[in-house]
Design a protein around this motif. Sequence first.
Motif, PDB file in Angstrom:
ATOM      1  N   ASP A 260       8.711  -6.123  -6.823  1.00 53.22           N
ATOM      2  CA  ASP A 260       8.057  -7.441  -6.883  1.00 53.22           C
ATOM      3  C   ASP A 260       7.592  -7.795  -8.288  1.00 53.22           C
ATOM      4  OD1 ASP A 260       5.826  -5.866  -7.313  1.00 53.22           O
ATOM      5  OD2 ASP A 260       4.551  -6.956  -5.886  1.00 53.22           O
ATOM      6  N   GLY A 261       8.033  -7.027  -9.273  1.00 45.31           N
ATOM      7  CA  GLY A 261       7.629  -7.295 -10.657  1.00 45.31           C
ATOM      8  C   GLY A 261       6.186  -6.928 -10.940  1.00 45.31           C
ATOM      9  N   GLY A 262       5.539  -6.294  -9.976  1.00 38.63           N
ATOM     10  CA  GLY A 262       4.134  -5.908 -10.146  1.00 38.63           C
ATOM     11  C   GLY A 262       3.154  -6.959  -9.670  1.00 38.63           C
ATOM     12  N   GLU A 263       3.666  -8.033  -9.074  1.00 41.59           N
ATOM     13  CA  GLU A 263       2.796  -9.170  -8.734  1.00 41.59           C
ATOM     14  C   GLU A 263       1.605  -8.752  -7.863  1.00 41.59           C
ATOM     15  OE1 GLU A 263       4.742 -12.509  -6.903  1.00 41.59           O
ATOM     16  OE2 GLU A 263       2.991 -13.792  -7.243  1.00 41.59           O
ATOM     17  N   ALA A 264       1.862  -7.991  -6.809  1.00 39.53           N
ATOM     18  CA  ALA A 264       0.777  -7.659  -5.868  1.00 39.53           C
ATOM     19  C   ALA A 264      -0.307  -6.815  -6.546  1.00 39.53           C
ATOM     20  CB  ALA A 264       1.348  -6.920  -4.657  1.00 39.53           C
ATOM     21  N   GLU A 265       0.105  -5.749  -7.222  1.00 39.58           N
ATOM     22  CA  GLU A 265      -0.875  -4.840  -7.836  1.00 39.58           C
ATOM     23  C   GLU A 265      -1.619  -5.526  -8.975  1.00 39.58           C
ATOM     24  OE1 GLU A 265      -1.591  -1.755  -6.905  1.00 39.58           O
ATOM     25  OE2 GLU A 265       0.044  -1.309  -5.507  1.00 39.58           O
ATOM     26  N   LEU A 266      -0.887  -6.277  -9.802  1.00 43.56           N
ATOM     27  CA  LEU A 266      -1.530  -6.913 -10.959  1.00 43.56           C
ATOM     28  C   LEU A 266      -2.509  -7.989 -10.500  1.00 43.56           C
ATOM     29  CD1 LEU A 266       1.563  -7.175 -13.323  1.00 43.56           C
ATOM     30  CD2 LEU A 266      -0.427  -5.665 -13.587  1.00 43.56           C
ATOM     31  N   THR A 267      -2.126  -8.759  -9.505  1.00 43.99           N
ATOM     32  CA  THR A 267      -3.008  -9.808  -9.005  1.00 43.99           C
ATOM     33  C   THR A 267      -4.275  -9.209  -8.414  1.00 43.99           C
ATOM     34  OG1 THR A 267      -1.065 -11.174  -8.572  1.00 43.99           O
ATOM     35  CG2 THR A 267      -3.112 -11.828  -7.479  1.00 43.99           C
ATOM     36  N   ALA A 268      -4.102  -8.088  -7.661  1.00 43.26           N
ATOM     37  CA  ALA A 268      -5.272  -7.425  -7.062  1.00 43.26           C
ATOM     38  C   ALA A 268      -6.231  -6.917  -8.131  1.00 43.26           C
ATOM     39  CB  ALA A 268      -4.814  -6.271  -6.171  1.00 43.26           C
ATOM     40  N   LEU A 269      -5.706  -6.584  -9.306  1.00 43.67           N
ATOM     41  CA  LEU A 269      -6.550  -6.070 -10.397  1.00 43.67           C
ATOM     42  C   LEU A 269      -7.045  -7.191 -11.306  1.00 43.67           C
ATOM     43  CD1 LEU A 269      -4.543  -2.828 -11.274  1.00 43.67           C
ATOM     44  CD2 LEU A 269      -6.824  -2.952 -10.243  1.00 43.67           C
ATOM     45  N   GLY A 270      -6.707  -8.424 -10.985  1.00 45.36           N
ATOM     46  CA  GLY A 270      -7.182  -9.553 -11.791  1.00 45.36           C
ATOM     47  C   GLY A 270      -6.410  -9.760 -13.077  1.00 45.36           C
TER      48      GLY A 270
END
Length: 278
Positions: A260-270
């Motif tokens: 997912d290009g990191g979208e979920a993890e990066l968004t969760a970390l702000g």
Amino acid sequence: MAGGIEVKTPEQVLVMRRAGLVVARTLAALRDAAAPGVTTAELDALARDELARAGATSSFLHYGGGWDVQPFPAVTCISVNDEIVHGIPGPRVLAEGDLVSVDFGAIVDGWHGDSALSFSVGAARPDDQRLSDVTRASMWRGIAAARLGGRVGDISAAIQGYVRSQRERYGIVREFTGHGIGSQMHQAPDVPNHGKRGRGPLLTPGICLAIEPMLTLGGEGTATLDDGWTVVTRDGSRACHWEHTMTVTKHGLWVLTAEDGGEAELTALGATFGPLAD
Ligand code: MG
Ligand code: MG
């Protein structure tokens, strides 16, 4: 090149994304295939099939070597239990409870992707599960700490700070680091898993880095086996390794080896998820 660091054009980063997706999908397949009774050589053979199917080649096969060390003989590094990194696949039979790290790199049109994940075979020991969770989370904290105008040390400090914030004490392996990646698998700059904010090379658009914390349930000392490659913990403690290849675009962060290009993890970390059009 800027300060010895290869800066990629958007077009080159898009090719690295293709390599990154080959890596992501192959690692997912290997994790699914790993089970008690499967050998590490069988997992490596599966990775070779995936590379061929994708029309990609291996970053690892025939890597390195010298007068006293054979070039790396496989397309994956599979490191089990007290092995940290660079384990050579072979006749080893995986058993219930083994803690396995699989590291894999692919080349598409001359551009590399490099990623690693860890998992337990069958049911995880609780300590192993925590070790893997903390290693993985420290990697994402490191990635999320990157921003344009920031420094490589921001990533290092975020990894170290997260590991040290845990109630449990983990060894942070210092003899191996993350790295720049692009037209070669290993390039400048080194990305240590410990360091200080505001130090180190500048993060500019088109810089591509492999972020790869290696943690242990014991000490930080390492040793290399007689095969010339396999790195183990000196104290026999179990080790874990997670890795992603990421880039900093003018829109934000993009994890090239995450499906997912990191979208979920990066968004969760702000952090700002900022892919190029892909
Ligand atoms: Mg790797
Ligand atoms: Mg790497």
